[in-house]
Design a protein around this motif. Structure first.
Motif, PDB file in Angstrom:
ATOM      1  N   GLY A   1      48.780   6.896  -8.297  1.00  0.00           N
ATOM      2  CA  GLY A   1      48.510   7.453  -9.621  1.00  0.00           C
ATOM      3  C   GLY A   1      47.844   6.431 -10.524  1.00  0.00           C
ATOM      4  N   TYR A   2      48.362   5.210 -10.481  1.00  0.00           N
ATOM      5  CA  TYR A   2      47.805   4.120 -11.302  1.00  0.00           C
ATOM      6  C   TYR A   2      46.328   3.915 -10.959  1.00  0.00           C
ATOM      7  CZ  TYR A   2      47.971  -0.256 -13.951  1.00  0.00           C
ATOM      8  OH  TYR A   2      47.786  -1.241 -14.889  1.00  0.00           O
ATOM      9  N   LEU A   3      46.048   3.849  -9.654  1.00  0.00           N
ATOM     10  CA  LEU A   3      44.662   3.639  -9.214  1.00  0.00           C
ATOM     11  C   LEU A   3      43.766   4.797  -9.639  1.00  0.00           C
ATOM     12  CD1 LEU A   3      45.022   2.169  -5.621  1.00  0.00           C
ATOM     13  CD2 LEU A   3      44.263   1.038  -7.716  1.00  0.00           C
ATOM     14  N   ILE A   4      44.256   6.033  -9.452  1.00  0.00           N
ATOM     15  CA  ILE A   4      43.436   7.195  -9.811  1.00  0.00           C
ATOM     16  C   ILE A   4      43.151   7.189 -11.301  1.00  0.00           C
ATOM     17  CG2 ILE A   4      43.513   9.717 -10.074  1.00  0.00           C
ATOM     18  CD1 ILE A   4      44.536   9.906  -7.288  1.00  0.00           C
ATOM     19  N   TYR A   5      44.150   6.808 -12.103  1.00  0.00           N
ATOM     20  CA  TYR A   5      43.888   6.743 -13.542  1.00  0.00           C
ATOM     21  C   TYR A   5      42.790   5.731 -13.836  1.00  0.00           C
ATOM     22  CZ  TYR A   5      44.093   6.098 -18.473  1.00  0.00           C
ATOM     23  OH  TYR A   5      43.718   6.018 -19.783  1.00  0.00           O
TER      24      TYR A   5
ATOM     25  N   ILE B   1      39.896  16.437  -8.209  1.00  0.00           N
ATOM     26  CA  ILE B   1      40.742  15.489  -7.483  1.00  0.00           C
ATOM     27  C   ILE B   1      41.725  16.259  -6.599  1.00  0.00           C
ATOM     28  CG2 ILE B   1      42.544  13.733  -7.743  1.00  0.00           C
ATOM     29  CD1 ILE B   1      41.156  12.908 -10.388  1.00  0.00           C
ATOM     30  N   GLY B   2      42.312  17.313  -7.160  1.00  0.00           N
ATOM     31  CA  GLY B   2      43.268  18.120  -6.400  1.00  0.00           C
ATOM     32  C   GLY B   2      42.626  18.761  -5.182  1.00  0.00           C
ATOM     33  N   LEU B   3      41.461  19.379  -5.370  1.00  0.00           N
ATOM     34  CA  LEU B   3      40.778  20.044  -4.249  1.00  0.00           C
ATOM     35  C   LEU B   3      40.423  19.037  -3.164  1.00  0.00           C
ATOM     36  CD1 LEU B   3      38.259  22.483  -6.020  1.00  0.00           C
ATOM     37  CD2 LEU B   3      40.281  23.096  -4.699  1.00  0.00           C
TER      38      LEU B   3
ATOM     39  N   PHE C   1      50.874   7.671 -16.256  1.00  0.00           N
ATOM     40  CA  PHE C   1      50.271   8.628 -15.320  1.00  0.00           C
ATOM     41  C   PHE C   1      50.886   8.418 -13.940  1.00  0.00           C
ATOM     42  CE2 PHE C   1      47.029  10.246 -12.380  1.00  0.00           C
ATOM     43  CZ  PHE C   1      46.834  11.503 -12.916  1.00  0.00           C
ATOM     44  N   GLY C   2      50.976   7.151 -13.527  1.00  0.00           N
ATOM     45  CA  GLY C   2      51.596   6.839 -12.243  1.00  0.00           C
ATOM     46  C   GLY C   2      53.031   7.342 -12.174  1.00  0.00           C
TER      47      GLY C   2
END
Lengths: 307, 291
Positions: free
Chosen positions: B78-82, B104-106, B196-197
């Motif tokens: 999560g941290y990285l995606i943010y 991102i979800g798809l 977010f993470g």
């Protein structure tokens, strides 16, 4: 629209009508049908998502209303023209309900409400087998009996042309300017006397009507529909992605988006089979991060820099 | 139906609802701190389930022991995606943020399908066969009790963290005023990435706990994304206590719907409630009324 643009659109339309003289393969005609169908759907979505700037992720509701409307109204004994009128009316009724609930609210509520409404319809279609045939599905009458692929292709071209014409007229009208004013700054639009909720609702009604016709065309091509096919969230996503990829709020965007997305998805289908939706996700990420105005917006920016 | 059948359904609903509450709390945290409606929330839950599944099949670790590890890994993701994807579009409209998280979800869902295939999976271990009897009429399946306990502790911990730590105060400051908070020396992106993470890992823990009693396939998260929307709207969008209560309420409503109308109507009823709340009381049942 400048004269060369009008000439381009006109010749594009005529050339599209002539395509079946050259292309005879059923597969190719079906892919082309899909491109034009989704161009029309993307254009219809664009009125709400592009010009008015309201993110709808529930256009499957109107699409499904079209497909199921054609099946159920003709089964009830209505002639074809009456069924077409009724299915457009049904989709507009749905638009009235969704828009009435959510256009008064700010922020992400509209997007969430559109999904919720489409999912309620999806569940209802699955769980009311006596009305909709449930998960087993329901037959849809054939609109054309001879030269089906060619006729469906031409119908999709006509629908795209009609949606393009409607979008063009709206984008040049007072109504269209109201929509863009709401997108740019709702507060300012309100302060100069634009009735934002009603204007957005009108855009959604027009959008729903065209989307329903597209759904009816799609359902009739397959002759048989199930809820997961015409009412699933995948349809809603695909419509929104087509318009966003090509360029939301532009006239040519959805056509470009449909051509790129549908060809890419055909290629991905042969490589990844079931997982071909991967391309949708990746394209969405790329569009939001690098091409927020879509392909057409990107092209325009390059042209502007050259000048 | 007699009284005890209904009571049994309510008990089952509360047990399921605790997991919904955890998913919803994660979503409410993310919305509160970042104003992002996370359309990939269920996808992160699904990733948590797959991670738990792999740990179970490869290393024979039962979900009730492996969930902290899964939570830690998903926190990192999560941290990285943010930092990589959400930070660049910071401050843009809801419209773009929704489309990005949807993308991102798809992408993650289909990447998982590419790796693991579309098959359904289930796991099995001895505890799943155990039942506890409360009185003569009410029976509960042991894994549900364990997962309820863990969800309670995790949710409570999350609440404590938000209310009583420096990091939680920073998050609440950003939720109150995202322009003033950085002026007070709060590092906006670091705090947002952290929460977010944490929101993602709350969803993943719910996934770990759900794995033993559910089935697993790449699209399993989608319905939970939708449920999380319903939960946060009922709970008042940014209130994590509201989300927790709404989650339990949703579990009970679904359980009663299944009992009286059939399981297939559960999601439709969720959404009907959602649309009703949106039209009558947009600030949510448990939310504070705002203009």
């Amino acid at each position: 629209m400048r004269r060369w643009q009008l000439a381009l659109a006109g010749s594009g339309f005529v050339l599209s009508l002539l395509v079946p003289l050259v292309v005879h393969s059923d597969y190719q005609l079906q892919v082309l049908f899909r491109i034009y169908l989704f161009a029309a759907l993307g254009l219809a979505w664009n009125l709400v998502g592009g010009y008015a700037g309201q993110l709808s992720l529930g256009h499957a509701a109107y699409f499904g209303a079209g497909a199921y409307g054609l099946a159920l109204f003709t089964r009830a004994g209505m002639p074809l023209w009456a069924a077409l009128v009724m299915l457009v009316g049904l989709a507009m009724l749905f638009a009235l309900l969704i828009g009435g609930v959510s256009f008064r609210l700010r922020g992400p509520y509209f997007a969430l409400a559109t999904i919720a409404f489409a999912e309620v319809l999806h569940a209802a279609a699955k769980n009311l087998p006596r009305v909709t045939g449930g998960d087993v599905g329901v037959p849809v009458p054939a609109l054309f009996h001879t030269h089906a692929n060619r006729s469906f292709y031409l119908c999709a071209v006509l629908l795209t042309a009609a949606t393009t014409a409607a979008t063009f007229l709206i984008s040049r009208s007072r109504f269209g300017y109201y929509l863009m004013a709401i997108r740019e700054d709702q507060e300012t639009a309100l302060s100069v006397g634009v009735n934002a909720a009603r204007t957005k609702l009108h855009a959604l009604l027009v959008s729903a009507a065209f989307t329903a016709l597209g759904g009816a065309l799609y359902g009739s091509l397959f002759l048989f529909i199930v809820p997961d096919q015409v009412l699933s969230i995948d349809i809603s996503n695909e419509i929104a992605i087509v318009a966003m990829l090509g360029g939301a709020g532009t006239l040519a965007g959805p056509m470009v988006g449909a051509a790129v997305l549908e060809s890419a998805s055909e290629i991905f289908k042969t490589i990844f089979q079931e997982a071909h939706l991967l391309i949708y996700g990746l394209l969405l990420i790329v569009v939001v991060l690098f091409l927020p105005e879509g392909i057409m917006g990107g092209v325009e920016a390059i042209v502007r820099r050259r000048k | 139906m007699d009284f005890f059948t209904t009571l049994q359904a309510v008990v089952n609903g509360v047990l399921t609802g605790a997991l919904y509450a955890l998913v919803g709390m994660g979503m409410a945290l993310i919305f509160g701190v970042m104003r992002i409606v996370n359309f990939a929330h269920g996808t992160f839950m699904m990733l948590g389930m797959y991670a738990t599944y792999v740990l179970f099949v490869q290393a024979h670790v039962v979900p009730y022991y492996s969930f902290p590890l899964v939570a830690l890994g998903m926190y990192g993701l999560g941290y990285l995606i943010y930092m990589a994807l959400l930070r660049p579009i910071h401050g843009q409209s809801d419209f773009m943020q929704i489309l990005l998280t949807l993308g991102i979800g798809l992408a993650i869902t289909d990447a998982i399908q590419l790796v693991f295939g579309a098959d359904y999976h289930q796991i099995n271990f001895p505890l799943l066969e155990k039942n506890l009897h409360l009185g003569s009429h009410i029976t509960v399946n042991a894994p549900w009790v364990v997962s309820f306990g863990i969800a309670l502790v995790t949710g409570g911990g999350l609440y404590f963290f938000v209310m009583h730590t420096m990091s939680g105060r920073a998050a609440r400051a950003i939720a109150q005023n995202r322009y003033a908070a950085p002026l007070m020396g709060i590092h906006l992106h670091r705090v947002q990435a952290f929460w977010f993470g944490l929101g993602v890992s709350a969803a993943a823990v719910a996934g770990s706990l759900l794995l033993p009693v559910f089935y697993l396939y790449p699209g399993v998260g989608d319905q939970f994304t939708l449920k999380a929307f319903v939960i946060v709207v009922l709970g008042g969008m940014e209130s994590i206590v509201g989300a927790a209560m709404a989650g339990v309420l949703l579990g009970v409503v679904e359980s009663l719907t299944s009992l009286y109308w059939g399981n297939e109507w559960a999601l439709a009823v969720d959404f009907a409630i959602f649309l009703l709340v949106l039209s009558l009381r947009p600030s949510g049942i448990f939310g504070r009324q705002k203009a």
